[in-house]
Every structure is written in C-alpha cells, then in structure tokens.
Design a protein around this motif. Structure first.
Motif, PDB file in Angstrom:
ATOM      1  N   PRO A   1       0.817  -1.221   0.000  1.00 17.26           N
ATOM      2  CA  PRO A   1       0.000   0.000   0.000  1.00 17.26           C
ATOM      3  C   PRO A   1       0.856   1.279   0.000  1.00 17.26           C
ATOM      4  O   PRO A   1       0.457   2.289  -0.595  1.00 17.26           O
ATOM      5  N   LYS A   2       2.024   1.224   0.620  1.00 10.75           N
ATOM      6  CA  LYS A   2       2.932   2.387   0.577  1.00 10.75           C
ATOM      7  C   LYS A   2       3.398   2.638  -0.854  1.00 10.75           C
ATOM      8  O   LYS A   2       3.406   3.774  -1.331  1.00 10.75           O
TER       9      LYS A   2
ATOM     10  N   MET B   1       9.655  -6.659  -9.901  1.00 14.76           N
ATOM     11  CA  MET B   1       8.579  -6.077 -10.712  1.00 14.76           C
ATOM     12  C   MET B   1       7.318  -6.936 -10.626  1.00 14.76           C
ATOM     13  O   MET B   1       6.209  -6.409 -10.559  1.00 14.76           O
ATOM     14  N   GLU B   2       7.492  -8.249 -10.613  1.00 14.94           N
ATOM     15  CA  GLU B   2       6.343  -9.141 -10.500  1.00 14.94           C
ATOM     16  C   GLU B   2       5.611  -8.904  -9.182  1.00 14.94           C
ATOM     17  O   GLU B   2       4.379  -8.884  -9.136  1.00 14.94           O
TER      18      GLU B   2
ATOM     19  N   CYS C   1       0.544  -4.574  -5.805  1.00 18.56           N
ATOM     20  CA  CYS C   1       0.079  -3.183  -5.918  1.00 18.56           C
ATOM     21  C   CYS C   1      -1.109  -3.068  -6.859  1.00 18.56           C
ATOM     22  O   CYS C   1      -1.634  -1.977  -7.059  1.00 18.56           O
ATOM     23  N   GLY C   2      -1.501  -4.178  -7.469  1.00 17.77           N
ATOM     24  CA  GLY C   2      -2.629  -4.152  -8.386  1.00 17.77           C
ATOM     25  C   GLY C   2      -2.347  -3.290  -9.607  1.00 17.77           C
ATOM     26  O   GLY C   2      -3.225  -2.575 -10.079  1.00 17.77           O
ATOM     27  N   MET C   3      -1.138  -3.380 -10.119  1.00 15.98           N
ATOM     28  CA  MET C   3      -0.745  -2.580 -11.275  1.00 15.98           C
ATOM     29  C   MET C   3      -1.329  -3.164 -12.555  1.00 15.98           C
ATOM     30  O   MET C   3      -1.546  -4.362 -12.671  1.00 15.98           O
ATOM     31  N   SER C   4      -1.551  -2.303 -13.504  1.00 16.61           N
ATOM     32  CA  SER C   4      -1.970  -2.722 -14.842  1.00 16.61           C
ATOM     33  C   SER C   4      -0.717  -2.877 -15.703  1.00 16.61           C
ATOM     34  O   SER C   4       0.385  -2.467 -15.314  1.00 16.61           O
ATOM     35  N   LYS C   5      -0.912  -3.425 -16.886  1.00 11.25           N
ATOM     36  CA  LYS C   5       0.217  -3.501 -17.817  1.00 11.25           C
ATOM     37  C   LYS C   5       0.678  -2.099 -18.202  1.00 11.25           C
ATOM     38  O   LYS C   5       1.869  -1.855 -18.371  1.00 11.25           O
TER      39      LYS C   5
END
Length: 175
Positions: free
Chosen positions: A89-90, A121-122, A128-132
């Motif tokens: 979350p940070k 990165m993975e 972090c719920g990142m998108s592509k």
C-alpha cells in the motif's frame, strides 16, 4: 553531510550524485531531508536510492516533486522486513502521487534470495494491483531516471513503446 565535499567534487567533474537513504533505518527521513534540501549547497541530490520513508513527511514528498528527484526502490528487499499489507500500500500510494517518479530496482540479488528486477517487478505488479500500462510506465521511469546517455534512452523508450503496443490487452492503453 559527511560526503558533501565528495559530492561537490563529483558534480564538478560532471558525475551524477545519488544518495542512498535506506528504508526504515534510524533517522531515514532526516537523511532524505538532507538529500533533498541540504547537499550540494542546498541544491539536493539528483536521485535517491530507496527513500521510501519520504512518505513519513509531507514536506519530503513535496520536495521530491518540486525538485524532480526520483527514487529507485527495491521492493523485494523491503518485503523481507515489512508485511505485504504494509509495504505494498505504501508503494501504491507513492505511485498515485503524480509528481514523484520512481522505479523498481533489485538490491544485492545474490543476498536477497536471488530475486532480480524481474522478480521485484512481479511483486509490484501483483501486490500493488498494477496494470500492464502501469508496468510500462514504471519501466519508462527506470529509463528516464537512469544515467544512460540520451541516445540510448531514446532507443530504450522506443522499444518500450513498441512492447506496450504489442502486449497490452485490448482496451488497455500502454503508452
């Protein structure tokens, strides 16, 4: 400030100045403050390695943004000492601050369970719920804040743009 003279000599010789401000160490936020506002006669460093504790003080985030000082972060190294629900979350909060640029690095991979940048990165992608699109932007940040020459940066950024176009799911922009 122990290294101020060395920083000034390096700058005078055309070298880049990066300060290491490790995460959750004693006086970490104070060290980040020095890196932003004190070193190099108050001009600040060009980049901070780690520096996640800038989140502890609003004036540090403001200083990073106003001075354009990016951070290189090593999520796997921090994950060894911080719980998933604390660390990521940070990172997500820092990501959502438009004016603070950061990228993912690996920190001594041979000492960190052999986790290199791809593994770090993975973790960011997953936790972090990142998108592509976010991951392409994160990679773009890494190129932009590197000390590579401008011609190499241009080539790498073009390759990232091409990768984004070819690998994003339909409907998801990767630029």
């Amino acid at each position: 400030m122990l290294f101020e003279k060395a920083f000034q000599m390096a700058k005078k010789d055309g070298l880049h100045v990066t300060m290491h401000c490790d995460v959750d160490q004693k006086d970490a936020a104070d060290h980040i403050h020095e890196a932003i506002f004190t070193v190099l006669d108050g001009h600040g460093t060009e980049r901070i390695d780690h520096g996640l504790n800038a989140l502890d003080r609003p004036e540090l985030l403001q200083g990073l943004e106003e001075r354009g000082i990016p951070l290189t972060l090593c999520p796997h190294a921090y994950h060894r000492r911080q719980a998933t629900d604390v660390l990521f979350p940070k990172l997500r909060k820092l990501w959502e601050l438009e004016g603070v640029k950061w990228c993912v690095n690996s920190d001594d991979p041979t000492y960190m369970h052999n986790v290199w940048i791809d593994g770090a990165m993975e973790k960011v992608y997953r936790y972090c719920g990142m998108s592509k699109t976010d991951m392409v932007r994160l990679s773009r940040n890494a190129v932009e804040i590197s000390w590579a020459d401008e011609d190499l940066k241009k080539l790498l950024l073009q390759e990232l743009e091409r990768f984004g176009r070819e690998n994003c799911q339909s409907g998801e922009e990767c630029n």
